[in-house]
Design a protein around this motif. Structure first.
Motif, PDB file in Angstrom:
ATOM      1  N   PRO A   2      -4.064   4.345  -4.155  1.00  0.00           N
ATOM      2  CA  PRO A   2      -3.934   3.746  -2.845  1.00  0.00           C
ATOM      3  C   PRO A   2      -3.622   2.258  -2.937  1.00  0.00           C
ATOM      4  N   ALA A   3      -4.092   1.571  -3.973  1.00  0.00           N
ATOM      5  CA  ALA A   3      -3.805   0.148  -4.110  1.00  0.00           C
ATOM      6  C   ALA A   3      -2.320  -0.052  -4.333  1.00  0.00           C
ATOM      7  N   ASN A   4      -1.712   0.825  -5.146  1.00  0.00           N
ATOM      8  CA  ASN A   4      -0.272   0.711  -5.381  1.00  0.00           C
ATOM      9  C   ASN A   4       0.513   0.956  -4.087  1.00  0.00           C
ATOM     10  N   SER A   5       0.053   1.900  -3.270  1.00  0.00           N
ATOM     11  CA  SER A   5       0.756   2.158  -2.016  1.00  0.00           C
ATOM     12  C   SER A   5       0.637   0.966  -1.089  1.00  0.00           C
ATOM     13  N   VAL A   6      -0.517   0.327  -1.071  1.00  0.00           N
ATOM     14  CA  VAL A   6      -0.704  -0.844  -0.224  1.00  0.00           C
ATOM     15  C   VAL A   6       0.174  -1.981  -0.722  1.00  0.00           C
ATOM     16  N   ASP A   7       0.197  -2.175  -2.050  1.00  0.00           N
ATOM     17  CA  ASP A   7       1.052  -3.229  -2.624  1.00  0.00           C
ATOM     18  C   ASP A   7       2.527  -2.933  -2.331  1.00  0.00           C
ATOM     19  N   TYR A   8       2.893  -1.666  -2.472  1.00  0.00           N
ATOM     20  CA  TYR A   8       4.277  -1.275  -2.217  1.00  0.00           C
ATOM     21  C   TYR A   8       4.637  -1.520  -0.746  1.00  0.00           C
ATOM     22  N   ALA A   9       3.730  -1.151   0.160  1.00  0.00           N
ATOM     23  CA  ALA A   9       3.975  -1.355   1.584  1.00  0.00           C
ATOM     24  C   ALA A   9       4.052  -2.845   1.906  1.00  0.00           C
ATOM     25  N   ALA A  10       3.199  -3.642   1.262  1.00  0.00           N
ATOM     26  CA  ALA A  10       3.200  -5.086   1.489  1.00  0.00           C
ATOM     27  C   ALA A  10       4.508  -5.686   0.987  1.00  0.00           C
ATOM     28  N   ASP A  11       4.946  -5.234  -0.207  1.00  0.00           N
ATOM     29  CA  ASP A  11       6.214  -5.736  -0.757  1.00  0.00           C
ATOM     30  C   ASP A  11       7.393  -5.352   0.151  1.00  0.00           C
ATOM     31  N   GLU A  12       7.379  -4.131   0.638  1.00  0.00           N
ATOM     32  CA  GLU A  12       8.460  -3.671   1.519  1.00  0.00           C
ATOM     33  C   GLU A  12       8.456  -4.452   2.834  1.00  0.00           C
ATOM     34  N   THR A  13       7.254  -4.727   3.345  1.00  0.00           N
ATOM     35  CA  THR A  13       7.135  -5.491   4.588  1.00  0.00           C
ATOM     36  C   THR A  13       7.648  -6.910   4.391  1.00  0.00           C
ATOM     37  N   LYS A  14       7.266  -7.528   3.259  1.00  0.00           N
ATOM     38  CA  LYS A  14       7.749  -8.881   2.955  1.00  0.00           C
ATOM     39  C   LYS A  14       9.268  -8.889   2.828  1.00  0.00           C
ATOM     40  N   ALA A  15       9.814  -7.889   2.181  1.00  0.00           N
ATOM     41  CA  ALA A  15      11.272  -7.802   2.014  1.00  0.00           C
ATOM     42  C   ALA A  15      11.953  -7.632   3.363  1.00  0.00           C
ATOM     43  N   ALA A  16      11.361  -6.823   4.237  1.00  0.00           N
ATOM     44  CA  ALA A  16      11.933  -6.612   5.559  1.00  0.00           C
ATOM     45  C   ALA A  16      11.875  -7.900   6.386  1.00  0.00           C
ATOM     46  N   VAL A  17      10.763  -8.616   6.287  1.00  0.00           N
ATOM     47  CA  VAL A  17      10.613  -9.881   7.015  1.00  0.00           C
ATOM     48  C   VAL A  17      11.618 -10.900   6.493  1.00  0.00           C
ATOM     49  N   ASN A  18      11.744 -10.988   5.175  1.00  0.00           N
ATOM     50  CA  ASN A  18      12.709 -11.922   4.581  1.00  0.00           C
ATOM     51  C   ASN A  18      14.135 -11.561   4.998  1.00  0.00           C
ATOM     52  N   SER A  19      14.434 -10.291   4.993  1.00  0.00           N
ATOM     53  CA  SER A  19      15.761  -9.835   5.393  1.00  0.00           C
ATOM     54  C   SER A  19      16.027 -10.179   6.861  1.00  0.00           C
ATOM     55  N   ALA A  20      15.023  -9.961   7.705  1.00  0.00           N
ATOM     56  CA  ALA A  20      15.169 -10.283   9.128  1.00  0.00           C
ATOM     57  C   ALA A  20      15.335 -11.788   9.320  1.00  0.00           C
ATOM     58  N   ALA A  21      14.586 -12.584   8.556  1.00  0.00           N
ATOM     59  CA  ALA A  21      14.698 -14.041   8.661  1.00  0.00           C
ATOM     60  C   ALA A  21      16.084 -14.500   8.226  1.00  0.00           C
ATOM     61  N   GLU A  22      16.596 -13.914   7.145  1.00  0.00           N
ATOM     62  CA  GLU A  22      17.941 -14.265   6.683  1.00  0.00           C
ATOM     63  C   GLU A  22      18.990 -13.874   7.731  1.00  0.00           C
ATOM     64  N   ALA A  23      18.823 -12.713   8.321  1.00  0.00           N
ATOM     65  CA  ALA A  23      19.759 -12.262   9.347  1.00  0.00           C
ATOM     66  C   ALA A  23      19.706 -13.186  10.566  1.00  0.00           C
ATOM     67  N   ALA A  24      18.500 -13.611  10.946  1.00  0.00           N
ATOM     68  CA  ALA A  24      18.353 -14.522  12.089  1.00  0.00           C
ATOM     69  C   ALA A  24      18.979 -15.873  11.777  1.00  0.00           C
ATOM     70  N   THR A  25      18.792 -16.356  10.565  1.00  0.00           N
ATOM     71  CA  THR A  25      19.387 -17.632  10.155  1.00  0.00           C
ATOM     72  C   THR A  25      20.903 -17.548  10.184  1.00  0.00           C
TER      73      THR A  25
END
Length: 109
Positions: A2-25
């Motif tokens: 479960p820790a790996n799934s949480v880390d994976y979800a956190a990494d995916e969320t960070k990547a999605a946020v970064n991608s959205a920020a880049e798209a907004a910029t």
């Protein structure tokens, strides 16, 4: 696991946020560029319009000046031909304007 799934979800969320920020910029930069281009086009259109108005004004001014010169020459010739009639007409116009101004002045009171 479960820790790996949480880390994976956190990494995916960070990547999605970064991608959205880049798209907004990128969208913001594109919008600024579009606004700047639109402002330049508008400025060019206004400048061209002002130049056309100036050209038309010059033409009208030239025409009006020529007509004024012709009218002045005509009046001068007529006054030289009949100075007494011209003096009488000028006196009559002056009296008429005086009467109109006096009537307008008295109606305001």
């Amino acid at each position: 696991m479960p820790a790996n799934s949480v880390d994976y979800a956190a990494d995916e969320t960070k990547a999605a946020v970064n991608s959205a920020a880049e798209a907004a910029t990128k969208a913001s930069a594109d919008a600024q560029r579009s606004f700047a281009e639109a402002a330049k086009r508008l400025e060019r259109a206004v400048s061209e319009g002002i130049e056309q108005i100036r050209a038309q004004t010059r033409a009208y001014t030239d025409t009006a000046g020529e007509q004024l010169d012709q009218a002045q020459q005509y009046v001068t010739e007529r006054v030289k031909e009949r100075p007494l009639a011209a003096t009488g007409a000028a006196l009559g116009v002056g009296v008429l304007i005086g009467l109109l101004l006096a009537a307008a002045s008295s109606s305001r009171r």
